[in-house]
Design an enzyme around this catalytic site. Structure first.
Site, PDB file in Angstrom:
ATOM      1  N   SER A  12      38.395  32.545  42.760  1.00 37.78           N
ATOM      2  CA  SER A  12      38.037  31.275  42.137  1.00 37.78           C
ATOM      3  C   SER A  12      37.710  30.297  43.256  1.00 37.78           C
ATOM      4  O   SER A  12      36.842  30.589  44.076  1.00 37.78           O
ATOM      5  CB  SER A  12      39.195  30.799  41.247  1.00 37.78           C
ATOM      6  OG  SER A  12      38.879  29.591  40.603  1.00 37.78           O
ATOM      7  N   HIS A  39      34.938  32.694  39.525  1.00 37.02           N
ATOM      8  CA  HIS A  39      34.789  31.447  38.764  1.00 37.02           C
ATOM      9  C   HIS A  39      33.935  30.508  39.608  1.00 37.02           C
ATOM     10  O   HIS A  39      34.384  29.993  40.618  1.00 37.02           O
ATOM     11  CB  HIS A  39      36.137  30.800  38.494  1.00 37.02           C
ATOM     12  CG  HIS A  39      37.078  31.688  37.749  1.00 37.02           C
ATOM     13  ND1 HIS A  39      38.426  31.502  37.766  1.00 37.02           N
ATOM     14  CD2 HIS A  39      36.869  32.773  36.969  1.00 37.02           C
ATOM     15  CE1 HIS A  39      39.020  32.425  37.020  1.00 37.02           C
ATOM     16  NE2 HIS A  39      38.091  33.213  36.532  1.00 37.02           N
ATOM     17  N   ASP A 132      44.697  33.179  37.067  1.00 38.08           N
ATOM     18  CA  ASP A 132      43.877  34.270  36.533  1.00 38.08           C
ATOM     19  C   ASP A 132      43.868  35.419  37.544  1.00 38.08           C
ATOM     20  O   ASP A 132      43.719  35.204  38.737  1.00 38.08           O
ATOM     21  CB  ASP A 132      42.447  33.779  36.272  1.00 38.08           C
ATOM     22  CG  ASP A 132      41.633  34.758  35.446  1.00 38.08           C
ATOM     23  OD1 ASP A 132      42.223  35.649  34.799  1.00 38.08           O
ATOM     24  OD2 ASP A 132      40.399  34.631  35.446  1.00 38.08           O
TER      25      ASP A 132
END
Length: 189
Positions: A12, A39, A132
């Site tokens: 991310s 992400h 995540d």
């Protein structure tokens, strides 16, 4: 662990830079397919693929519905869709609810890939600002796969690798610069 047949990578915040370094260090003869969930915020998947391709030693392409995971190719999860690996080792896309505030979700990719590849999967969690990937990496390990986590103190944003270590643990916790050499040793004949 069995001979690795696939690699999944999740990241991310700070992930673009981390992926550029990691993918630049891979041996161009690496035969395993690689699926990446990053992400990206506002970046389109086309732009992400273009940026990664400038550094990667392997071809980079957007993962497409029903396309097979092809060896020696880096497949990037498209924006706005969960990327899943079916037991047939083909990709599926989903617009199901966000997981850990994200779609695509690293957890969704890792869990589906773990079911498809079992002990022949390597899961990698890199820098990021949420949790995540932690549950997904746990699934990778529970199915016999290998878990690699970037050393949190080495990550641009340590939250994601720290969460992965806390939830799933790791077979290898390494600085970013050591991950590609490890993959080359594990994956090349």
């Amino acid at each position: 662990m069995a001979t690795p047949q696939a690699i999944v990578i999740g990241c991310s915040a700070g992930g673009l830079t981390a992926l550029e370094h990691l993918l630049a260090g891979l041996d161009p003869a690496l035969p395993q397919p690689i699926a990446v969930c990053c992400h990206t915020g506002s970046a389109t998947v086309d732009l992400l693929c273009e940026l990664l391709a400038k550094h990667a030693t392997l071809p980079v392409e957007e993962a497409r519905e029903r396309a097979p995971m092809r060896g020696g190719v880096i497949h990037v999860a498209p924006s706005g869709y969960h990327l899943l690996v079916e037991t047939s080792r083909r990709f599926a896309l989903s617009v199901d609810q966000r997981v850990s505030f994200a779609r695509p979700s690293i957890d969704v990719l890792f869990e589906s890939a773990a079911e498809a590849y079992r002990e022949a999967l390597i899961g990698i969690v890199l820098t990021g600002a949420n949790s995540d990937g932690a549950d997904g990496l746990l699934h990778v390990r529970q199915d016999g796969g290998l878990a690699i986590v970037q050393e949190p103190s080495d990550a641009e944003v340590p939250t994601m690798p720290a969460a992965a270590l806390e939830r799933a643990g790791a077979d290898h916790c390494l600085p970013l610069a050591a991950i590609a050499p490890l993959l080359n040793r594990l994956c090349l004949p």
